[in-house]
Design an enzyme around this catalytic site. Structure first.
Site, PDB file in Angstrom:
ATOM      1  CG  HIS A 388      -1.794   1.150   1.555  1.00  0.00           C
ATOM      2  ND1 HIS A 388      -2.969   1.342   1.205  1.00  0.00           N
ATOM      3  CD2 HIS A 388      -1.355   2.552   2.091  1.00  0.00           C
ATOM      4  CE1 HIS A 388      -3.694   2.420   1.505  1.00  0.00           C
ATOM      5  NE2 HIS A 388      -2.738   3.120   1.991  1.00  0.00           N
ATOM      6  CD  GLU A 389       1.593   3.505   3.716  1.00  0.00           C
ATOM      7  OE1 GLU A 389       1.882   4.567   3.117  1.00  0.00           O
ATOM      8  OE2 GLU A 389       0.633   3.253   4.212  1.00  0.00           O
ATOM      9  CG  HIS A 392       0.355   6.194  -0.901  1.00  0.00           C
ATOM     10  ND1 HIS A 392      -0.901   6.608  -1.536  1.00  0.00           N
ATOM     11  CD2 HIS A 392      -0.173   5.646   0.352  1.00  0.00           C
ATOM     12  CE1 HIS A 392      -2.030   6.293  -0.567  1.00  0.00           C
ATOM     13  NE2 HIS A 392      -1.649   5.759   0.600  1.00  0.00           N
ATOM     14  CE1 TYR A 403      -4.084   9.920   0.509  1.00  0.00           C
ATOM     15  CE2 TYR A 403      -3.935  11.438   2.475  1.00  0.00           C
ATOM     16  CZ  TYR A 403      -3.871  10.190   1.974  1.00  0.00           C
ATOM     17  OH  TYR A 403      -4.008   8.994   2.931  1.00  0.00           O
ATOM     18  CD  GLU A 412      -5.338   6.126   1.488  1.00  0.00           C
ATOM     19  OE1 GLU A 412      -5.479   4.914   2.231  1.00  0.00           O
ATOM     20  OE2 GLU A 412      -4.364   6.495   1.717  1.00  0.00           O
ATOM     21  CG  ASP A 467      -9.457  10.637   6.146  1.00  0.00           C
ATOM     22  OD1 ASP A 467      -8.506  11.036   6.235  1.00  0.00           O
ATOM     23  OD2 ASP A 467      -9.894   9.755   5.818  1.00  0.00           O
ATOM     24  CG  HIS A 472      -7.694   7.004   5.162  1.00  0.00           C
ATOM     25  ND1 HIS A 472      -6.999   8.282   5.314  1.00  0.00           N
ATOM     26  CD2 HIS A 472      -6.773   6.069   4.807  1.00  0.00           C
ATOM     27  CE1 HIS A 472      -5.815   8.087   5.140  1.00  0.00           C
ATOM     28  NE2 HIS A 472      -5.642   7.082   4.780  1.00  0.00           N
TER      29      HIS A 472
HETATM   30  C1  LIG Z   1      -1.250  10.042  -2.308  1.00  0.00           C
HETATM   31  O1  LIG Z   1      -1.222   9.755  -0.862  1.00  0.00           O
HETATM   32  C2  LIG Z   1      -0.171   9.934  -0.266  1.00  0.00           C
HETATM   33  C3  LIG Z   1      -0.471   9.693   1.300  1.00  0.00           C
HETATM   34  O2  LIG Z   1      -0.690   8.413   1.406  1.00  0.00           O
HETATM   35  C4  LIG Z   1       0.377  11.277  -0.369  1.00  0.00           C
HETATM   36  O3  LIG Z   1       1.614  11.614   0.337  1.00  0.00           O
HETATM   37  C5  LIG Z   1       0.386  11.759  -1.922  1.00  0.00           C
HETATM   38  O4  LIG Z   1       0.679  13.110  -1.822  1.00  0.00           O
HETATM   39  C6  LIG Z   1      -0.796  11.654  -2.497  1.00  0.00           C
HETATM   40  N1  LIG Z   1      -0.800  12.003  -3.731  1.00  0.00           N
HETATM   41  C7  LIG Z   1       0.177  11.429  -4.832  1.00  0.00           C
HETATM   42  C8  LIG Z   1       0.160  12.113  -5.777  1.00  0.00           C
HETATM   43  O5  LIG Z   1       0.811  10.714  -4.440  1.00  0.00           O
HETATM   44 ZN   LIG Z   2      -2.558   5.087   2.166  1.00  0.00          ZN
END
Ligand SMILES: *[C@@H]1O[C@H](CO)[C@@H](O)[C@H](O)[C@H]1NC(C)=O
Ligand SMILES: [Zn+2]
Ligand SMILES: *[C@@H]1O[C@H](CO)[C@@H](O)[C@H](O)[C@H]1NC(C)=O
Ligand SMILES: *[C@@H]1O[C@H](CO)[C@@H](O)[C@H](O)[C@H]1NC(C)=O
Ligand SMILES: *[C@@H]1O[C@H](CO)[C@@H](O)[C@H](O)[C@H]1NC(C)=O
Ligand SMILES: *[C@@H]1O[C@H](CO)[C@@H](O)[C@H](O)[C@H]1NC(C)=O
Ligand SMILES: *[C@@H]1O[C@H](CO)[C@@H](O)[C@H](O)[C@H]1NC(C)=O
Ligand SMILES: *[C@@H]1O[C@H](CO)[C@@H](O)[C@H](O)[C@H]1NC(C)=O
Ligand SMILES: *[C@@H]1O[C@H](CO)[C@@H](O)[C@H](O)[C@H]1NC(C)=O
Length: 547
Positions: A388-389, A392, A403, A412, A467, A472
């Site tokens: 998941h991480e 991102h 986001y 997400e 949020d 989320h």
């Molecule tokens: C997507 O989500 C993450 C956090 O989980 C964030 O840091 C990121 O800025 C968001 N956007 C992109 C383009 O990744």
């Molecule tokens: Zn996430």
């Protein structure tokens, strides 16, 4: 693979300085009376005045055509070389090369005992003139070693060396005695442990010691080529180091769930690092530990014997192993080389903060808390959390989904969906590390979002500004659409469609309707517009009220 070095671990100490003399005129101005007989072109002196280690030019006047002539040449320049060639130098070999140059290789010794590392080579040209001397002579060796009689014997020196490294020869032969071992294998194991022992004069910081140079080479329990100098008079250890350094190694360890796994590690100077150089990246996969709270990246995760068994290392083990799995997934399934598709280093830091119930991509690396022990255990223990991480990071370099609100919920959702693709045993997210005291529990579910308080249809969209606009929460809607898709067309097609949409069609402000269109377009590209696969994607989004 050329950059595969532990740059920050390597230590370069230059012992020499170099001075260049361009010929007679520069030389004539020199007040160096010692070398006044020579026409020196290049000279490198050891900074601690052990003697010249590299000298070239027109060094001899007469003809030098055998080792006796060479010794005379050295004697004629005794102020410079400061050794007695007849008592201290032994010719090891003379070779002549294709250019007609000869190379006389000597070793220095004191009362017949070689000075460790003191190899001195005199080079002559076709006309038998000395054109260079290279290598190291120790000026004061004969004066500084007074008594060269050893008091302890070779056998006890070897024993003392083993004792110093906390192993016995038998310890290095263990492991051959497993149920599959046959005598032949035991023999090959025996061959892999070598003991050598030579009496030498050992120089360190200008001090000369009569010592046994004990070399212990073995493969188990760790790769080693120990060089241990044991004082021949009192048995003390003068110097010891493991000359096996800087090599990719394979270790093993136990993860957060106490599961055994192999690890790509790196050995440098006897210490092992969670540092994986085996991938075709520009960078590496490396894992750190935040020893004190929240400073990043923290310290390299290390181990003394490459068996990462300590309880405190479990989070490190999983972060490292799972980062490798996620790398492999993107490379093998989507031909994407790391999150930037340019082989960037994947760095992780574990043990972040205190009782920290989260994991995040900080814009350049992965960061994992250990959890408080009741809501979460160490978050790197779940492959889907790691996936998941890192997804991102992929999103950031591709679709760039903002986001907040629907684009944030898609950000997400795509991370959850790739979490499933990496860990497809179930549709749960984070179940391996969430509420360790409650089994079957998870953070979210793709198949049943409402079980964890998420909407699974646009009718239940949560219109909130908290949020980041419910990123989320409302991710439950596209998550359910993903579940509908995967359960209908299968993982293999779904992951191709999702990857294509993320990297080709989605943009920072894409909303749910746009995502539906992007996925349909990807399905059309890959499997045909109007194909059953295409129609399944369509039905998946119809079912959650996104048109
Ligand atoms: C997507 O989500 C993450 C956090 O989980 C964030 O840091 C990121 O800025 C968001 N956007 C992109 C383009 O990744
Ligand atoms: Zn996430
Ligand atoms: C000893 O080394 C050889 C060559 O490196 C290797 O093939 C063999 O498996 C080793 N034996 C054992 C028991 O590790
Ligand atoms: C290598 O390890 C030895 C012993 O652990 C240590 O004394 C030495 O400083 C290390 N060298 C480097 C370059 O890290
Ligand atoms: C951790 O960091 C804090 C603040 O930077 C410092 O006061 C403390 O001494 C550190 N503790 C350890 C164990 O290094
Ligand atoms: C992320 O971690 C790196 C250290 O690996 C650090 O240099 C960087 O400043 C951090 N970025 C943010 C946004 O905190
Ligand atoms: C490795 O070292 C740890 C202590 O650091 C020890 O508990 C463990 O038994 C060692 N494992 C092996 C295989 O030597
Ligand atoms: C969310 O609320 C705002 C203002 O309260 C409203 O304008 C908007 O239409 C709502 N959006 C949805 C999707 O319900
Ligand atoms: C989604 O984005 C499209 C433009 O890409 C826009 O026309 C549409 O109104 C948006 N839908 C919602 C619900 O915000």
């Amino acid at each position: 693979m050329s950059k595969k070095k532990l740059v920050s671990l390597a230590l370069g100490t230059s012992l020499v300085f170099s001075a260049s003399f361009t010929g007679a005129s520069a030389f004539a101005q020199s007040s160096d009376s010692i070398t006044s007989k020579m026409d020196i072109h290049q000279k490198v002196m050891n900074i601690d005045k052990k003697g010249p280690s590299f000298l070239s030019g027109k060094l001899s006047k007469g003809i030098v055509k055998n080792d006796q002539d060479v010794k005379k040449f050295i004697k004629d320049n005794k102020e410079l070389f400061a050794v007695d060639p007849h008592s201290e130098l032994t010719l090891l070999e003379k070779t002549t090369d294709d250019l007609g140059m000869s190379h006389y290789r000597f070793t220095q010794s004191v009362d017949g005992v070689p000075v460790d590392g003191a190899i001195f080579i005199v080079h002559t040209n076709k006309k038998n003139e000395v054109t260079a001397t290279t290598g190291q002579l120790y000026k004061e060796a004969s004066k500084k070693v007074t008594k060269t009689k050893s008091k302890i014997n070779q056998k006890s020196a070897t024993d003392l060396a083993w004792k110093h490294i906390g192993l016995s020869k038998a310890d290095t032969l263990k492991g051959a005695q497993n149920e599959f071992s046959i005598d032949a294998k035991k023999d090959s194991k025996v061959e892999n442990t070598t003991e050598k022992n030579d009496l030498v004069i050992h120089e360190k910081d200008g001090k000369f010691t009569l010592a046994y140079k004990v070399q212990l080479q073995f493969i188990e329990p760790y790769g080693a080529n120990w060089q241990i100098y044991v004082d021949a008079k009192d048995g003390s250890i003068v110097e010891a180091f493991n000359a096996v350094t800087d090599a990719a190694t394979t270790g093993s360890g136990y993860g957060v769930l106490d599961d055994y796994k192999t690890l790509n590690t790196y050995s440098s100077n006897g210490t092992y690092y969670l540092y994986d150089v085996t991938k075709p990246m520009n960078g590496v996969i490396e894992t750190f530990t935040a020893r004190n709270g929240s400073s990043l990246p923290g310290y390299y995760s290390t181990d003394s014997n490459n068996s990462w068994t300590a309880y405190s290392q479990a989070a490190d083990v999983d972060a490292h192993a799972y980062a490798g799995k996620v790398y492999d997934y993107y490379k093998n399934t989507h031909n994407r080389n790391s999150f930037d598709n340019n082989g960037a280093t994947i760095r992780s830091t574990v043990h972040y903060g205190s009782n920290y119930n989260n994991a995040f991509w900080n814009g350049s690396q992965m960061v994992y808390g250990d959890g408080d022990g009741s809501t979460f255990t160490s978050l790197s223990g779940a492959l889907d959390v790691v996936a998941h991480e890192l997804t991102h990071a992929v999103t950031e370099r591709t679709a760039g989904l903002q986001y907040q609100y629907q684009s944030g919920a898609l950000n997400e959702s795509f991370s959850d969906v790739f979490g499933y693709f990496l860990d497809p045993g179930d549709y749960l997210m984070g179940e391996d590390v969430y509420t360790p005291g409650i089994s079957g529990d998870a953070l979210r579910s793709l198949s049943n979002p409402s079980k964890y308080g998420q909407p699974e249809h646009m009718n239940n969209y949560v219109n909130t500004s908290s949020d980041n606009g419910g990123v989320h929460t409302n991710s439950g809607i596209p998550n359910k659409a993903a579940y509908n898709t995967i359960s209908s067309i299968g993982k293999a097609k779904a992951e191709k469609i999702y990857y294509r949409a993320l990297t080709v069609y989605l943009t920072p402000t894409s909303n749910f309707s746009y995502a539906r269109a992007a996925l349909l377009q990807s399905a059309a590209d890959l499997y045909g517009s109007g194909s059953s696969t295409y129609n399944s994607v369509k039905a998946a989004w119809d079912a959650v009220g996104v048109y």
